[in-house]
Write an enzyme that holds these catalytic residues in place. Structure first.
Site, PDB file in Angstrom:
ATOM      1  N   LYS A  85      48.793 -50.772  57.024  1.00 24.75           N
ATOM      2  CA  LYS A  85      48.180 -50.254  55.791  1.00 24.75           C
ATOM      3  C   LYS A  85      48.279 -51.302  54.676  1.00 24.75           C
ATOM      4  O   LYS A  85      47.319 -51.528  53.944  1.00 24.75           O
ATOM      5  CB  LYS A  85      48.874 -48.943  55.367  1.00 24.75           C
ATOM      6  CG  LYS A  85      48.588 -47.800  56.325  1.00 24.75           C
ATOM      7  CD  LYS A  85      49.465 -46.583  56.067  1.00 24.75           C
ATOM      8  CE  LYS A  85      49.248 -45.549  57.173  1.00 24.75           C
ATOM      9  NZ  LYS A  85      50.091 -44.351  57.009  1.00 24.75           N
ATOM     10  N   GLN A 129      55.225 -42.125  54.205  1.00 25.71           N
ATOM     11  CA  GLN A 129      54.948 -42.198  55.639  1.00 25.71           C
ATOM     12  C   GLN A 129      55.677 -41.058  56.359  1.00 25.71           C
ATOM     13  O   GLN A 129      56.886 -40.898  56.207  1.00 25.71           O
ATOM     14  CB  GLN A 129      55.401 -43.574  56.187  1.00 25.71           C
ATOM     15  CG  GLN A 129      55.108 -43.792  57.648  1.00 25.71           C
ATOM     16  CD  GLN A 129      53.605 -43.794  57.954  1.00 25.71           C
ATOM     17  OE1 GLN A 129      52.806 -44.381  57.227  1.00 25.71           O
ATOM     18  NE2 GLN A 129      53.223 -43.124  59.031  1.00 25.71           N
ATOM     19  N   ASP A 152      47.049 -39.496  50.888  1.00 23.88           N
ATOM     20  CA  ASP A 152      47.041 -38.879  52.225  1.00 23.88           C
ATOM     21  C   ASP A 152      46.320 -37.535  52.224  1.00 23.88           C
ATOM     22  O   ASP A 152      46.020 -36.986  53.283  1.00 23.88           O
ATOM     23  CB  ASP A 152      48.483 -38.673  52.723  1.00 23.88           C
ATOM     24  CG  ASP A 152      48.975 -39.838  53.560  1.00 23.88           C
ATOM     25  OD1 ASP A 152      48.125 -40.554  54.138  1.00 23.88           O
ATOM     26  OD2 ASP A 152      50.205 -40.038  53.649  1.00 23.88           O
TER      27      ASP A 152
END
Ligand code: ADP
Length: 334
Positions: A85, A129, A152
């Site tokens: 990422k 994460q 997200d």
């Protein structure tokens, strides 16, 4: 009537010919091979487009969009995902940093750290994460990220807006699937789709967009008729629903769950599963949920693993980060 039927059959054949190429089977007959939907190449296109948009944004006098990736603990797969990422962010011109914490960090301390990023005007996008350590409540952590910085799309407000077909930040994997269907021009309007897997972060948002109305505000609706299968769907029913589907999207993490005899000839198969398997001689490789080599001979279009939905997910996360930067600008203008 017969003429119309012939025309329909001819145009359907033509469409599948455009999508596939032929191979010779073991009996010497020519057969169609699915079009491979190359997510890696598409992700490069998406990132290049984004890079230009971000350059234009910076040229207008804005600072570069910024992303902070929080990772708690040392799960190797999670660290690899975060590294990917960060690399993608740098490529498109997003200022990205990883913030690493020890596995023993308390939930209170993590929430404090997220709140500090929420309050920081120099930070546009925040992601934690997953999975977080077992000592933490994942839902509470996801709900701590400010909704407009939640790249997200896991915050309860963003999930709610998605469910109402409102503009929002959509979970990157789900957005990747929808973007691939659109860019590869897979028709979904009025078609039958099956989503195998009902997780809240992947299967559910995919099903949500596939079934919803394109005319609604989000513009992400795909107008398909959607069946959701999960671990309690009896095997014969899973086979039945998949065989009926024009589009199969699978996200279970079970290698070879989707076999060739479960796929309607010409169907589109999108494989979201990524599982690391070890062969007899100890070599490891990544595989999806689909028995790729066999299904490729039946399907009209198929995503590979690796190189399918995975790279597109990272690209769509960058899209979400730029969207968060624009959200923040809009909020500051109010
Ligand atoms: P992710 O978040 O990546 O989608 P999860 O492990 O949370 O992954 O979810 C896996 C999903 O796969 C679950 O919704 C589960 O019900 C579904 N699943 C597991 N086994 C089967 C099966 N045999 N047939 C259909 N779906 C299954």
């Amino acid at each position: 009537m017969r003429q119309i039927l012939c025309q329909y059959v001819f145009s359907s054949l033509l469409k599948s010919t455009m999508r596939s190429h032929t191979y010779i089977d073991s009996l010497g007959s020519a057969r169609m091979m699915a079009q491979v939907l190359d997510g890696k190449a598409l992700a490069k296109d998406v990132k290049d487009e984004l890079k230009t948009k971000i350059q234009n944004w910076v040229n207008l006098g804005h600072r570069a969009p910024s992303l902070r990736c929080i990772i708690v603990g040392d799960d190797p797969a999670s660290h690899t995902y975060v590294r990917n990422k960060i690399a993608a962010a740098k490529y498109v011109g997003i200022d990205a940093e990883t913030i690493k914490y020890d596995v023993n960090m308390s939930e209170v301390a993590l929430i404090e750290a997220i709140n500090a990023l929420n309050a920081d005007d120099e930070v546009d996008g925040i992601l934690v994460q997953l999975p977080v350590p077992q000592s933490m409540d994942e839902r509470k952590v996801c709900n701590t990220v400010a909704p407009e910085k939640d790249v997200d799309g896991f915050h309860i407000i963003n999930v709610g807006q998605l469910s109402l077909d409102m503009p929002t930040i959509v979970p990157a994997t789900a957005l990747a699937v929808i973007e691939m269907l659109k860019r590869f021009k897979i028709e979904t309007f009025g078609r039958d789709a099956v989503v195998v897997g009902r997780s809240k972060n992947v299967g559910m948002p995919i099903a949500m967009m596939l079934h919803s109305d394109k005319k609604h505000d989000s513009g992400l609706g795909m107008d398909a008729t959607v069946t959701i299968c999960h671990r309690y769907t009896p095997k014969e029913k899973l086979d039945f629903y998949c065989r009926n589907a024009d589009i199969i999207v699978t996200a279970t993490g079970i290698p070879s769950l989707i076999k060739a005899d479960m796929v309607k000839p010409g169907a589109t198969v999108i494989d979201v599963g990524i599982t690391r398997v070890t062969d007899e001689v100890g070599n490891t490789k990544l595989v999806g949920d689909v028995d790729y080599e066999e299904v490729k001979k039946i399907a009209g279009a198929i995503t590979p693993v690796p190189g399918g939905v995975g790279p597109m997910t990272v690209a769509m996360l960058m899209h979400n980060t730029f969207q968060a930067a624009q959200n923040l600008r809009d909020k500051n203008l109010q």
